[in-house]
Design an enzyme around this catalytic site. Structure first.
Site, PDB file in Angstrom:
ATOM      1  N   ASP A 405      43.391  69.215  65.001  1.00 68.20           N
ATOM      2  CA  ASP A 405      42.126  69.826  64.608  1.00 68.20           C
ATOM      3  C   ASP A 405      42.362  71.179  63.936  1.00 68.20           C
ATOM      4  O   ASP A 405      43.429  71.780  64.052  1.00 68.20           O
ATOM      5  CB  ASP A 405      41.284  70.013  65.878  1.00 68.20           C
ATOM      6  CG  ASP A 405      39.789  70.055  65.600  1.00 68.20           C
ATOM      7  OD1 ASP A 405      39.389  70.119  64.424  1.00 68.20           O
ATOM      8  OD2 ASP A 405      39.013  70.010  66.576  1.00 68.20           O
ATOM      9  N   GLU A 460      28.865  66.005  65.976  1.00 71.18           N
ATOM     10  CA  GLU A 460      29.026  67.308  66.621  1.00 71.18           C
ATOM     11  C   GLU A 460      28.013  68.316  66.119  1.00 71.18           C
ATOM     12  O   GLU A 460      27.616  69.242  66.840  1.00 71.18           O
ATOM     13  CB  GLU A 460      30.442  67.827  66.412  1.00 71.18           C
ATOM     14  CG  GLU A 460      30.773  68.215  64.982  1.00 71.18           C
ATOM     15  CD  GLU A 460      32.191  68.725  64.830  1.00 71.18           C
ATOM     16  OE1 GLU A 460      33.072  68.170  65.488  1.00 71.18           O
ATOM     17  OE2 GLU A 460      32.410  69.672  64.056  1.00 71.18           O
TER      18      GLU A 460
END
Length: 659
Positions: A405, A460
């Site tokens: 990430d 998200e």
């Protein structure tokens, strides 16, 4: 003389002529005609049928000291090819497809050259360099002339101060090119040329920065991140970022192929989600056998904020919580759980030592006995800084892969880092989920252990966004644009669902915009071979009927087709896995009625169908749904109602199998 005659014959066979410094090449079906001119500089224009869809557009490279590749070029070699092949595509939207194109390759006196490929689905070009000399590329010229009145879908950078440093996640500005904001946009981006849509992408990005575009009058112009000169760290995640750059975009070490600039041309919106050019133009598989790679669904912790209800322990990043996630995954035949941020001390960057509340070896063994694998989260550069040791250590321990990430850039050094991660994880038989990453560029063909990418305005965002960031609209837009590039880590599965009037952002107990069936449809509409059940296990356990339905939808298919749809309005996707079909649809905030037909089913065969659809009250309560069973065949026709922000899924099985 004989060589010149052969070149002329080949050009004529491909549908073109060779007059002075002008060349042309047609698609195999002759619908697309590409014209290339090398008089004063390299330029091209493109016709679809009798209509010019891209006007004269200049391309080139600017080397150190301002020397431009493309000005006053002398062509010393011309080669043409007609390639027709079958590409096998593990874990892609279909297991194989035909790749047919005509190629024109021009080599210049200075060792540079440019290759054009024209497919029935679009065209692409790339520069190349044949000599051993190391070179510096100051910039690349990519001036694409569509006309200022043409409407485009542009996803702008979300960082005005440092526009090349962001997560490649935004909704689309649907606007005329001449009215677009003065901001760079990341790819892919689409232009409506009237008789067709043209989507700009790239493929085979190796040791080179990714391309952005910016609107400038009639043009969409290529823009590139500069080569990093100095890196610094953000203290909260040990995440590095570019603090200072050089005045060039790439340092090239000898003979190189530069990235493909890809232009997908689609006359119908339904052709867009299944365009294969990015995958086809990428380098073939470099890792060999892929039998060890196992896509699957994931029970995920982060989106639901580790929330568990009715348990007798404190939920959080600890042993008991993850055992609960493993038990839930096992009961529902979900292949993986992810340990997201917090399993190691992010601030220290010490990925080799889990926090004291976790016994990783015990969790791995616990999951192994229940057929559930564990995937670990990490920051990109944290992995890269100790890559071989990390991969070897956790592969030996029994970890199945990594979710990496916060790359948040695509300069040359970032692109090189991603390739290192792909190669090393493949070496140790670890799968890779690339989160916080730039758009796919075909690297999943080269390294099939890459089984997902983010670069999408995913679920998200519902934890903190506003209703103005219209997710149902986005959900029926990005499959037509972003999904051309490759799979998406959208992370669906919300069990708290809101209508347009009652949706609210909530960080700790998030809810989706649109209906529960809209969420279910994500599992079929989206290319996602490593996809999340993003909500809490206890929320799923409160509705076992729905949970069983979505958990049995496959993640890998043999073929994919889009029977109907229109960008920004709705989409219907049909996928085959073996002898079973899965059909799903989604709409924007407009409710709609659609008629489904089933010509892709085998003639003369009766099928059992089970539909999950919006309930009669889903416009008021977005969680309302119902399940119906019926019989269907290749001649059937049914009507389906989609509520506002709604959706549906149909699982279809031959009766001989279902019985």
């Amino acid at each position: 003389m004989k060589r010149i005659q052969l070149i002329l014959i080949a050009l004529l066979l491909l549908g073109g002529k060779a007059f002075a410094n002008t060349y042309n090449v047609k698609s195999p079906d002759s619908r697309i005609k590409l014209y290339v001119n090398t008089d004063d500089s390299i330029s091209f224009y493109v016709n679809l049928g009798n209509h010019e869809i891209i006007h004269k557009s200049g391309i080139g490279l600017i080397l150190d000291k301002g020397y431009r590749i493309g000005n006053q070029v002398k062509v010393v070699d011309v080669k043409t090819s007609n390639i027709n092949e079958i590409i096998h595509a593990p874990f892609y939207r279909q297991d194989h497809f035909q790749n047919h194109y005509h190629e024109l390759k021009l080599t210049f006196k200075n060792g540079f050259g440019v290759t054009f490929r024209v497919f029935n689905e679009g065209f692409a070009y790339r520069f190349f360099y044949t000599k051993k000399k190391q070179i510096i590329i100051n910039n690349e010229i990519a001036d694409y002339n569509f006309g200022k009145d043409k409407e485009a879908w542009l996803p702008y950078t979300t960082n005005d101060k440092a526009p090349f440093a962001m997560a490649f996640q935004n909704i689309y500005d649907h606007t005329a090119i001449g009215k677009a904001e003065n901001k760079i946009a990341f790819l892919p981006a689409t232009v409506n040329c009237g008789n067709a849509k043209v989507t700009i992408l790239e493929s085979d990005l190796v040791s080179y920065p990714g391309m952005f575009i910016i609107a400038d009058g009639d043009y969409l112009k290529g823009v590139f991140a500069k080569y990093p000169k100095k890196m610094e760290y953000y203290p909260w995640r040990h995440m590095n970022h570019v603090a200072e750059t050089n005045n060039y975009i790439a340092a090239s070490t000898g003979a190189s192929n530069y990235p493909w600039r890809v232009f997908a041309i689609t006359e119908a919106d339904t052709q867009m989600p299944v365009n294969n050019m990015v995958y086809a133009l990428a380098r073939p598989n470099k890792i060999g056998n892929t039998d060890w790679i196992h896509p699957g669904k994931v029970s995920w912790d982060w989106w639901n904020d580790w929330n568990l209800k009715g348990v007798d322990f404190k939920a959080g990043i600890n042993q008991q919580t993850y055992k609960y996630y493993i038990d839930f995954a096992s009961k529902n035949h979900i292949e993986y759980i992810v340990l997201d941020e917090g399993w190691y001390d992010s601030k220290s960057g010490d990925i080799m030592h889990p926090i004291k509340d976790l016994n990783l070896e015990e969790l791995i063994e616990y999951g192994k006995k229940r057929n559930v694998g564990i995937v670990l989260w990490s920051v990109f550069n944290v992995m890269d800084e100790n890559l071989e040791n990390i991969c070897r250590h956790y592969a030996d321990m029994g970890i199945k892969g990594f979710k990496v990430d916060f790359m948040d850039r695509d300069d040359q050094t970032a692109v090189e880092m991603v390739e290192r991660l792909a190669a090393c994880t493949a070496k140790h038989h670890l799968i890779l989920d690339l989160h916080g990453i730039y758009k796919p560029v075909g690297l999943n063909r080269t390294y099939p252990n890459i089984i997902n990418y983010e670069s999408v305005f995913g679920m998200e965002e519902s934890r903190w966004t506003t209703i103005d960031h219209d997710m149902p609209l986005y959900d029926v837009t990005f499959p037509y644009i972003r999904m051309m590039a490759g799979q998406v880590d959208f992370t669906p599965g919300a069990m708290r669902n809101g209508t347009k009037s009652d949706w609210k952002a909530n960080y700790t107990k998030p809810m989706s915009m649109g209906t529960r069936c809209h969420q279910a449809a994500c599992y079929v509409v989206q290319d996602s071979p490593f996809t999340m059940l993003a909500d809490s296990p206890t929320n799923y356990e409160a509705d076992t009927t729905y949970t069983k339905y979505i958990s049995t939808i496959p993640v890998v298919y043999n073929e994919t087709t889009i029977p109907q749809g229109e960008i920004g309005k709705y989409i219907v996707t049909a996928r085959r896995a073996g002898n079973k079909w899965y059909i799903a649809g989604q709409t924007n905030w407009d409710s709609r009625d659609i008629t489904l037909q089933f010509p892709f089913l085998k003639s003369g065969v009766e099928y059992s169908a089970r539909i999950l659809k919006d309930g009669i009250n889903a416009d008021h309560d977005a969680e309302d749904y119902r399940i119906d069973n019926f019989t269907v065949n290749a001649n059937s026709s049914i009507k389906v109602h989609l509520a506002s922000g709604g959706g549906f899924v149909i699982a279809i099985t031959p009766k001989a199998v279902s019985e």
